[in-house]
Design a protein around this motif. Sequence first.
Motif, PDB file in Angstrom:
ATOM      1  N   PHE A  21       0.956  -1.146   0.027  1.00 31.75           N
ATOM      2  CA  PHE A  21       0.121  -0.161   0.041  1.00 31.75           C
ATOM      3  C   PHE A  21       0.989   1.007   0.036  1.00 31.75           C
ATOM      4  CE2 PHE A  21      -4.396  -1.721   1.331  1.00 31.75           C
ATOM      5  CZ  PHE A  21      -5.021  -0.872   0.373  1.00 31.75           C
ATOM      6  N   ASN A  22       2.261   1.126   0.289  1.00 31.90           N
ATOM      7  CA  ASN A  22       3.287   2.128   0.274  1.00 31.90           C
ATOM      8  C   ASN A  22       2.761   3.330   1.247  1.00 31.90           C
ATOM      9  OD1 ASN A  22       4.379   0.766  -2.037  1.00 31.90           O
ATOM     10  ND2 ASN A  22       3.253   2.142  -3.348  1.00 31.90           N
ATOM     11  N   VAL A  23       2.205   2.458   2.442  1.00 33.80           N
ATOM     12  CA  VAL A  23       1.847   3.682   3.421  1.00 33.80           C
ATOM     13  C   VAL A  23       3.158   3.895   4.480  1.00 33.80           C
ATOM     14  CG1 VAL A  23       0.766   3.596   5.785  1.00 33.80           C
ATOM     15  CG2 VAL A  23      -0.574   3.112   3.795  1.00 33.80           C
ATOM     16  N   ASP A  24       3.311   5.095   4.703  1.00 34.39           N
ATOM     17  CA  ASP A  24       4.691   5.665   5.321  1.00 34.39           C
ATOM     18  C   ASP A  24       4.510   5.635   6.844  1.00 34.39           C
ATOM     19  OD1 ASP A  24       7.039   6.511   5.881  1.00 34.39           O
ATOM     20  OD2 ASP A  24       6.677   8.494   4.928  1.00 34.39           O
ATOM     21  N   PHE A  82       3.154   1.817  -9.100  1.00 34.86           N
ATOM     22  CA  PHE A  82       2.730   3.080  -9.529  1.00 34.86           C
ATOM     23  C   PHE A  82       1.354   3.618  -8.516  1.00 34.86           C
ATOM     24  CE2 PHE A  82       4.405   0.828 -13.360  1.00 34.86           C
ATOM     25  CZ  PHE A  82       5.425   1.746 -13.610  1.00 34.86           C
ATOM     26  N   PHE A  83       0.633   2.395  -8.095  1.00 32.33           N
ATOM     27  CA  PHE A  83      -0.467   2.919  -7.274  1.00 32.33           C
ATOM     28  C   PHE A  83      -0.499   1.759  -5.895  1.00 32.33           C
ATOM     29  CE2 PHE A  83      -2.196   4.190 -11.306  1.00 32.33           C
ATOM     30  CZ  PHE A  83      -2.647   5.626 -11.037  1.00 32.33           C
ATOM     31  N   GLY A  84      -0.108   2.306  -4.897  1.00 29.25           N
ATOM     32  CA  GLY A  84      -0.100   1.353  -3.767  1.00 29.25           C
ATOM     33  C   GLY A  84      -1.404   0.770  -3.598  1.00 29.25           C
ATOM     34  N   ASN A  85      -1.432  -0.675  -3.525  1.00 25.73           N
ATOM     35  CA  ASN A  85      -2.593  -1.332  -3.243  1.00 25.73           C
ATOM     36  C   ASN A  85      -2.445  -2.866  -2.685  1.00 25.73           C
ATOM     37  OD1 ASN A  85      -3.095  -3.667  -5.376  1.00 25.73           O
ATOM     38  ND2 ASN A  85      -1.882  -2.397  -6.406  1.00 25.73           N
ATOM     39  N   CYS A  86      -3.227  -3.397  -2.232  1.00 23.72           N
ATOM     40  CA  CYS A  86      -3.337  -4.940  -1.651  1.00 23.72           C
ATOM     41  C   CYS A  86      -4.031  -5.913  -2.513  1.00 23.72           C
ATOM     42  CB  CYS A  86      -3.501  -5.019  -0.136  1.00 23.72           C
ATOM     43  SG  CYS A  86      -1.953  -4.386   0.685  1.00 23.72           S
ATOM     44  N   GLY A  87      -4.214  -5.658  -3.583  1.00 24.55           N
ATOM     45  CA  GLY A  87      -5.200  -6.550  -4.388  1.00 24.55           C
ATOM     46  C   GLY A  87      -6.845  -6.207  -3.865  1.00 24.55           C
ATOM     47  N   SER A  88      -7.437  -7.395  -3.841  1.00 26.55           N
ATOM     48  CA  SER A  88      -8.883  -7.157  -3.197  1.00 26.55           C
ATOM     49  C   SER A  88      -8.705  -6.782  -1.850  1.00 26.55           C
ATOM     50  CB  SER A  88      -9.526  -8.437  -3.314  1.00 26.55           C
ATOM     51  OG  SER A  88      -9.491  -9.025  -4.629  1.00 26.55           O
ATOM     52  N   PHE A  89      -9.534  -5.767  -1.454  1.00 27.86           N
ATOM     53  CA  PHE A  89      -9.605  -5.193  -0.067  1.00 27.86           C
ATOM     54  C   PHE A  89     -10.403  -6.158   0.650  1.00 27.86           C
ATOM     55  CE2 PHE A  89     -10.216  -2.728   3.488  1.00 27.86           C
ATOM     56  CZ  PHE A  89      -8.866  -1.735   3.448  1.00 27.86           C
ATOM     57  N   PHE A  90     -11.714  -6.479   0.049  1.00 26.47           N
ATOM     58  CA  PHE A  90     -12.685  -7.124   0.860  1.00 26.47           C
ATOM     59  C   PHE A  90     -12.879  -8.694   0.050  1.00 26.47           C
ATOM     60  CE2 PHE A  90     -13.978  -2.633   0.858  1.00 26.47           C
ATOM     61  CZ  PHE A  90     -14.350  -2.637   2.257  1.00 26.47           C
ATOM     62  N   LYS A  91     -13.378  -9.340   0.790  1.00 21.32           N
ATOM     63  CA  LYS A  91     -13.682 -10.761   0.502  1.00 21.32           C
ATOM     64  C   LYS A  91     -14.990 -10.674  -0.412  1.00 21.32           C
ATOM     65  CE  LYS A  91     -12.007 -13.188   4.247  1.00 21.32           C
ATOM     66  NZ  LYS A  91     -12.216 -14.389   5.279  1.00 21.32           N
ATOM     67  N   ASN A  92     -15.212 -11.530  -1.323  1.00 20.18           N
ATOM     68  CA  ASN A  92     -16.498 -11.626  -1.948  1.00 20.18           C
ATOM     69  C   ASN A  92     -17.623 -12.183  -0.863  1.00 20.18           C
ATOM     70  OD1 ASN A  92     -16.125 -10.739  -4.724  1.00 20.18           O
ATOM     71  ND2 ASN A  92     -14.905 -12.752  -5.040  1.00 20.18           N
ATOM     72  N   PRO A  93     -18.515 -11.634  -0.671  1.00 21.20           N
ATOM     73  CA  PRO A  93     -19.357 -12.065   0.758  1.00 21.20           C
ATOM     74  C   PRO A  93     -19.992 -13.401   0.201  1.00 21.20           C
ATOM     75  CG  PRO A  93     -20.377 -10.197  -0.493  1.00 21.20           C
ATOM     76  CD  PRO A  93     -18.913 -10.224  -0.946  1.00 21.20           C
ATOM     77  N   ILE A  94     -20.172 -14.261   0.922  1.00 19.64           N
ATOM     78  CA  ILE A  94     -20.969 -15.626   1.072  1.00 19.64           C
ATOM     79  C   ILE A  94     -22.251 -15.448   1.703  1.00 19.64           C
ATOM     80  CG2 ILE A  94     -21.000 -18.000   1.348  1.00 19.64           C
ATOM     81  CD1 ILE A  94     -17.830 -17.869   0.894  1.00 19.64           C
TER      82      ILE A  94
END
Length: 333
Positions: A15-18, A227-239
């Motif tokens: 996420f490139n959080v400082d 280029f853009f800090g991220n962690c892939g999917s932030f949420f799970k797909n809800p069941i």
Amino acid sequence: MKIHRNSSLKKFNTFNVDELAQLIIEIDNISDLPNILSNKKDEILVLGGGSNILFTKPYNGLIINLKNKGKKIIQEDENTVLVEVSAGENWHEFVLWAIKNNFGGLENLSLIPGNLGAAPIQNIGAYGVELKDIFYSCKGLMLDTLSEFEFKKTECKFDYRTSIFKSTLKNKTVITSVKLILTKSKHNFNIDYKDLNINLQDTELSVKKISDEVIKIRTSKLPNPKFFGNCGSFFKNPIVNSDTYKSLLDKFPNIPAHKIDEDNYKISAAWLIDQSGFKNKKDKNVGVYENQPLVIINNGKATGKELLNFALNIKETIYNNFEIELEEEVIIM
Ligand code: EPU
């Protein structure tokens, strides 16, 4: 071994959080681990590639960052190999090594960020395959007693984006290596996932061809953390259960869902977010990724708190619109 005191976590999370960390110890040799752990009374966090974690405040304990490297074939027969890989190996580099050797099982999991040691924690998955499908066991140490363990697949209690390491053993272990069973021949190709099927259905399949296609799809849908800090999917797909699914379908006939079993359906979180008006939504330093609204991005200047607040806003809106509670896939610290 490398020690960083009161140092930025920026290069330790995608996420490139400082945020600041009191103490980070990078370890290449796992024989150093017992000594380090036994001398520490602080809270301990084991960090892999930092690709599924959001730091929202300074971390005032010890961060262990495993960098141990190595992979070896420890058993082999006519059709399969059992490979042991060190926790500090990069996941995708390992996948590429397997593809080069024409070992099957990992092709759908190409280009997932992170390290081997983190893969079992959330049972990483993509395009119809999950780590558990090729997993044999993992070795590690209990953080409190420093005793060694080797957990077989059933003991890890794998489920959709979770395992025992995210539930009863949360923050209680350090995984030092993982053993996977890969195929040398008679590969079990899986191209059921819609996006894969479209381009591959009439071709002769190979481990390399599927991997290349997965890389192509992921590159087009998911942002590069450089280029853009991220962690892939932030949420799970809800069941949701079948009654809830039926009533959702009455109200929203286009809702994308995937039947898991007789009683349960997995709903597309990306669609819920998209339909709630978050497509291309930006809020100062934070936004959702244009090609995949399940991915929250940092434009380079966002704090962990800003990212979290943005995610909580999405979560609340989805609940108000659909009465569905999204659950974070990312670990919030
Ligand atoms: N969609 C929209 N609007 C969009 C984009 C997508 O409505 O702008 C809907 C569409 O209906 C689309 C559906 O979302 O068909 C699914 O999109 P995608 O194929 O990208 O899959 P996903 O369910 O959103 C999951 C995983 C990903 C994994 C892909 C492929 C979770 C939480 N996420 O995403 O995993 O790569 O499937 O298997 O299960 C991760 O865990 O970090 C991750 C990236």
